[in-house]
Scaffold this motif. Structure first.
Motif, mmCIF file in Angstrom:
data_model
loop_
_atom_site.group_PDB
_atom_site.id
_atom_site.type_symbol
_atom_site.label_atom_id
_atom_site.label_comp_id
_atom_site.label_asym_id
_atom_site.label_seq_id
_atom_site.Cartn_x
_atom_site.Cartn_y
_atom_site.Cartn_z
ATOM 1 N N LEU A 87 0.855 -1.181 0.000
ATOM 2 C CA LEU A 87 0.000 0.000 0.000
ATOM 3 C C LEU A 87 0.894 1.235 0.000
ATOM 4 N N PRO A 88 0.353 2.371 -0.412
ATOM 5 C CA PRO A 88 1.151 3.594 -0.360
ATOM 6 C C PRO A 88 1.553 3.922 1.081
ATOM 7 N N ILE A 89 2.555 4.736 1.223
ATOM 8 C CA ILE A 89 2.961 5.231 2.533
ATOM 9 C C ILE A 89 2.128 6.469 2.843
ATOM 10 N N GLY A 90 1.497 6.512 4.018
ATOM 11 C CA GLY A 90 0.703 7.693 4.355
ATOM 12 C C GLY A 90 -0.316 7.427 5.425
ATOM 13 N N ARG B 283 -2.377 15.947 1.912
ATOM 14 C CA ARG B 283 -2.007 15.540 0.547
ATOM 15 C C ARG B 283 -1.096 16.581 -0.100
ATOM 16 N N GLY B 284 -1.340 17.834 0.223
ATOM 17 C CA GLY B 284 -0.479 18.891 -0.297
ATOM 18 C C GLY B 284 0.868 18.933 0.398
ATOM 19 N N GLU B 285 0.872 18.749 1.713
ATOM 20 C CA GLU B 285 2.127 18.808 2.465
ATOM 21 C C GLU B 285 2.989 17.570 2.255
ATOM 22 N N TRP B 286 2.339 16.415 2.210
ATOM 23 C CA TRP B 286 3.078 15.152 2.170
ATOM 24 C C TRP B 286 3.379 14.660 0.759
ATOM 25 N N THR C 10 -5.804 9.713 2.485
ATOM 26 C CA THR C 10 -7.149 9.424 2.002
ATOM 27 C C THR C 10 -8.131 9.567 3.153
ATOM 28 N N ALA C 11 -9.274 10.173 2.869
ATOM 29 C CA ALA C 11 -10.380 10.228 3.823
ATOM 30 C C ALA C 11 -11.524 9.408 3.266
ATOM 31 N N VAL C 12 -12.026 8.461 4.046
ATOM 32 C CA VAL C 12 -13.173 7.669 3.619
ATOM 33 C C VAL C 12 -14.409 8.132 4.387
ATOM 34 N N LEU C 13 -15.559 8.053 3.711
ATOM 35 C CA LEU C 13 -16.823 8.522 4.273
ATOM 36 C C LEU C 13 -17.815 7.368 4.320
ATOM 37 N N ARG D 91 -7.061 7.566 -3.586
ATOM 38 C CA ARG D 91 -8.179 8.491 -3.704
ATOM 39 C C ARG D 91 -8.128 9.503 -2.566
ATOM 40 N N GLU D 92 -8.528 10.718 -2.847
ATOM 41 C CA GLU D 92 -8.500 11.765 -1.819
ATOM 42 C C GLU D 92 -9.678 11.632 -0.867
#
Length: 292
Positions: free
Chosen positions: A153-156, A190-193, A201-204, A253-254
């Motif tokens: 998975l991506p790092i974050g 997302r902008g800083e990192w 990612t934020a899930v709803l 996804r954002e």
């Protein structure tokens, strides 16, 4: 307060995933999914019994560690970061899933409860991102998979918000605002990192059958009964939400609504915002009036 209750380091260092709210519900399901991917999961929660129960559900030969802490304790986050650095571990993912609920009209809500919701749901996530950012950045160039059988998975960071953030139903002011803040935090990170090779990612999720509604705070007993009943009727399971959340995160996804109904409402908000909000407000206000 932080207590390192169990750390299995017999095997070569796998990537570490930190999951808050891991004592049950979506947090537990996410912990199980990440363990299946080969991560060593740091299970964070305030309840030792719940964390132990989650640890016992991890598929063998999964590695797990209990982190008994309150996410609003900044010192606890820093201590955890220092422990991981001292052990030379590589943190690949932070999952902010800890959350509490307060239901009732804002004017009727105790200030202490309002503060608690915002602190746990939003400030705790901020503290976690702040403490883990250097460790995640150090892992960003890593290309090894968490498990030979699963792609990395991506790092974050994965932030578990709620469809209540964009819908903003009356009667959930602190919860709505804190989850909306979590979405904005995600967009900011997302902008800083991004330049550092990390993502967010934020899930709803829509209404999910978890213990959130049963353990929530309410301004009236009848409201507690009504909201809990609706929560029990939720069409989403924690396992489904976990699976779809990790899929959205893997795709970088954002913002990702989880569940068919949540997805439909999220899309309609862009095309027919007045219609959607009017219906949500009508239904929520009816619930408040019937429960007052």
């Amino acid at each position: 307060m932080v207590r390192n209750l169990r750390a299995d380091t017999a095997n070569p260092m796998p990537l570490v995933a930190i999951v808050t709210g891991a004592g049950g519900g979506i947090g537990r399901a996410l912990s199980q999914s990440l363990a299946e991917r080969g991560y060593r999961v740091v299970l964070g929660d305030r309840c030792e019994a719940s964390l132990t129960a989650t640890l016992q559900t991890l598929p063998p030969p999964a590695l797990g560690e209990l982190w008994l802490a309150d996410v609003v304790d900044e010192t606890a986050w820093q201590t955890l970061a220092e422990q991981l650095i001292a052990r030379g571990e590589t943190v690949g993912l932070l999952v902010n899933c800890a959350g509490v609920l307060l239901a009732g009209r804002l004017a009727d809500s105790p200030a202490s409860e309002l503060r608690r919701v915002v602190e746990v749901n939003l400030l705790g996530a901020m503290f976690g991102c702040r403490a883990m950012a250097p460790l995640l950045a150090a892992a960003a160039p890593t290309t090894r998979p968490a498990s030979p059988s699963a792609p990395p998975l991506p790092i974050g960071v994965l932030n578990v918000a709620s469809i209540f953030a964009p819908l903003a139903p009356p009667g959930f002011a602190a919860y709505n605002a804190s989850k909306a803040g979590l979405v904005t935090l995600t967009q900011t990170l997302r902008g800083e990192w991004g330049p550092l090779g990390m993502t967010a990612t934020a899930v709803l999720p829509g209404i999910t059958r978890t213990g959130l509604f049963k353990t929530g705070s309410y301004t009236a007993d009848r409201l507690a009964e009504a909201v809990t009943s609706r929560g029990d009727q939720g069409t989403l399971s924690a396992e489904f939400v976990a699976r779809e959340s990790l899929r959205a995160y893997a795709l970088r996804r954002e913002i990702a609504p989880i569940g068919r109904r949540a997805g439909l409402r999220y899309r309609l908000l862009h095309w027919l915002p007045g219609v959607v909000r009017s219906r949500v407000r009508r239904d929520a206000n009816r619930l408040l009036e019937e429960s007052s």
